[in-house]
Design an enzyme around this catalytic site. Structure first.
Site, PDB file in Angstrom:
ATOM      1  N   HIS A  78      35.304  28.447  26.416  1.00 14.40           N
ATOM      2  CA  HIS A  78      35.488  29.726  25.718  1.00 14.40           C
ATOM      3  C   HIS A  78      34.250  30.053  24.892  1.00 14.40           C
ATOM      4  CE1 HIS A  78      36.833  26.944  22.594  1.00 14.40           C
ATOM      5  NE2 HIS A  78      36.867  27.914  21.695  1.00 14.40           N
ATOM      6  N   HIS A  87      33.443  30.615  21.676  1.00  7.02           N
ATOM      7  CA  HIS A  87      33.116  30.279  20.285  1.00  7.02           C
ATOM      8  C   HIS A  87      31.798  29.501  20.191  1.00  7.02           C
ATOM      9  CE1 HIS A  87      37.528  30.859  18.831  1.00  7.02           C
ATOM     10  NE2 HIS A  87      36.822  31.972  18.761  1.00  7.02           N
ATOM     11  N   ASP A 108      30.806  27.005  18.514  1.00 10.28           N
ATOM     12  CA  ASP A 108      30.811  25.545  18.563  1.00 10.28           C
ATOM     13  C   ASP A 108      31.125  25.035  19.974  1.00 10.28           C
ATOM     14  OD1 ASP A 108      33.478  26.519  18.123  1.00 10.28           O
ATOM     15  OD2 ASP A 108      34.121  24.494  17.597  1.00 10.28           O
ATOM     16  N   HIS A 109      31.077  25.942  20.974  1.00  6.51           N
ATOM     17  CA  HIS A 109      31.293  25.561  22.375  1.00  6.51           C
ATOM     18  C   HIS A 109      30.161  26.052  23.288  1.00  6.51           C
ATOM     19  CE1 HIS A 109      35.472  24.149  21.611  1.00  6.51           C
ATOM     20  NE2 HIS A 109      35.255  24.894  20.545  1.00  6.51           N
ATOM     21  N   HIS A 146      44.066  31.043  22.250  1.00 10.41           N
ATOM     22  CA  HIS A 146      43.050  30.778  21.222  1.00 10.41           C
ATOM     23  C   HIS A 146      42.003  31.889  21.280  1.00 10.41           C
ATOM     24  CE1 HIS A 146      40.414  28.423  18.639  1.00 10.41           C
ATOM     25  NE2 HIS A 146      39.461  28.476  19.540  1.00 10.41           N
ATOM     26  N   ASP A 179      39.747  24.299  23.179  1.00  7.48           N
ATOM     27  CA  ASP A 179      40.565  24.447  21.972  1.00  7.48           C
ATOM     28  C   ASP A 179      41.962  24.969  22.299  1.00  7.48           C
ATOM     29  OD1 ASP A 179      38.319  23.662  20.618  1.00  7.48           O
ATOM     30  OD2 ASP A 179      37.965  25.573  19.611  1.00  7.48           O
ATOM     31  N   HIS A 232      38.031  18.844  19.829  1.00 12.00           N
ATOM     32  CA  HIS A 232      37.946  18.519  18.397  1.00 12.00           C
ATOM     33  C   HIS A 232      38.738  17.256  18.070  1.00 12.00           C
ATOM     34  CE1 HIS A 232      36.007  22.247  16.907  1.00 12.00           C
ATOM     35  NE2 HIS A 232      36.644  22.831  17.910  1.00 12.00           N
TER      36      HIS A 232
HETATM   37 FE    FE Z   1      36.171  24.830  18.705  1.00 10.47          FE
HETATM   38 ZN    ZN Z   2      37.355  27.686  19.550  1.00  6.76          ZN
END
Ligand code: FE
Ligand code: ZN
Length: 261
Positions: free
Chosen positions: A62, A64, A66-67, A120, A139, A177
């Site tokens: 996805h 985001h 942090d990905h 999400h 996530d 995570h």
């Molecule tokens: Fe994340």
């Molecule tokens: Zn995420």
């Protein structure tokens, strides 16, 4: 009874940022090497060097940061192919191949089956490698938890989680995570009578005290202990005062309580 090493998908787990996991996957037969959700660049490059692997793919779940944070620099350095969600292609930096529900993506000698798992984010996908019993779910599903509903409804997220929950017992859940200890504390408040959950929570506390990861778990463990996969649990329903409700309502209330926890 040992499978020859060259028939196995090799997986390396790289902890980055506060609590993210980035995964390297490698098919020794073909040399194909992928990174799932590269939040950052340097730890990925360092691990590739350690292994002597050359990056050929990025698999994103996805959009985001942090990905996908490492996407463009890794592509510039290696010329790798970036695979990501069709439903969210515009938000995946550098995407080359857009995939979605029902697609099979060939990674070296392995097949990754793709699921759309919105909730999400609206374009979230998961990659399942049946021959490696490995699920990369970003996530969406966490060990003892699930992602927050930033861009989707409880009904969407429940449908997404139900797809993942239908995979085989021995599927290893490579989520993005390390939230497991906090998830366990919450889970115990909504399903206090679940003996398997209590045992798992103790095991998790021990592992974390030693600085060890609690990820991956197995899908069998998640089905037995993750409250977000257990809307039929009488204990959970009693806690939520939702004895007669449908699964979506129970899931929605569990998620809402976790948001306030
Ligand atoms: Fe994340
Ligand atoms: Zn995420």
């Amino acid at each position: 009874m040992d499978t020859p090493a060259n028939s196995k998908l090799q997986i390396r787990q790289i902890p980055v940022l506060n609590d993210n996991y980035v995964y390297l996957i490698h098919d020794p037969q073909t040399g194909a090497t992928g990174v799932v959700d590269p939040a950052v660049v340097d730890p990925v490059v360092a691990q590739l060097d350690t292994e002597g692997w050359r990056l050929s793919h990025i698999l994103n779940t996805h959009h985001h940061g942090d990905h996908v944070g490492g996407n463009l620099e890794l592509k510039r350095k290696t010329g790798c192919t970036i695979v990501g969600p069709r439903a969210d292609a515009a938000r995946i930096p550098g995407i080359d191949v857009a995939v979605g529900e029902g697609d099979s993506y060939r990674f070296g000698g392995f097949e990754a089956k793709v699921f759309d798992v919105p909730g999400h984010t609206r374009g979230h996908i998961a990659y399942w490698f049946p021959d490696a019993a490995a699920l990369f779910c970003g996530d969406t599903l966490f060990a003892l938890g699930c992602g927050r509903l930033f861009e989707g409804t409880p009904a969407q997220m429940w449908a997404s989680l139900s797809k993942l929950a239908a995979l085989p017992d021995d599927t290893r859940v490579y989520c993005a995570h390390e939230y497991t200890a906090a998830n366990a504390r919450f889970a115990l408040t909504v399903e206090p009578g679940n003996a398997a959950l209590k045992a798992r929570a103790e095991a998790i506390a021990k592992r974390r005290a030693q600085g060890l990861p609690t990820v991956p778990s197995t899908l069998a463990e998640e089905r037995a202990t993750n409250p977000f996969l257990r809307p039929d649990s009488p204990d959970l329903r009693r806690t939520l005062h939702l004895e007669g409700a449908d699964a979506v309502a129970v899931f929605a209330e569990t998620r809402a309580r976790k948001d306030r926890f």
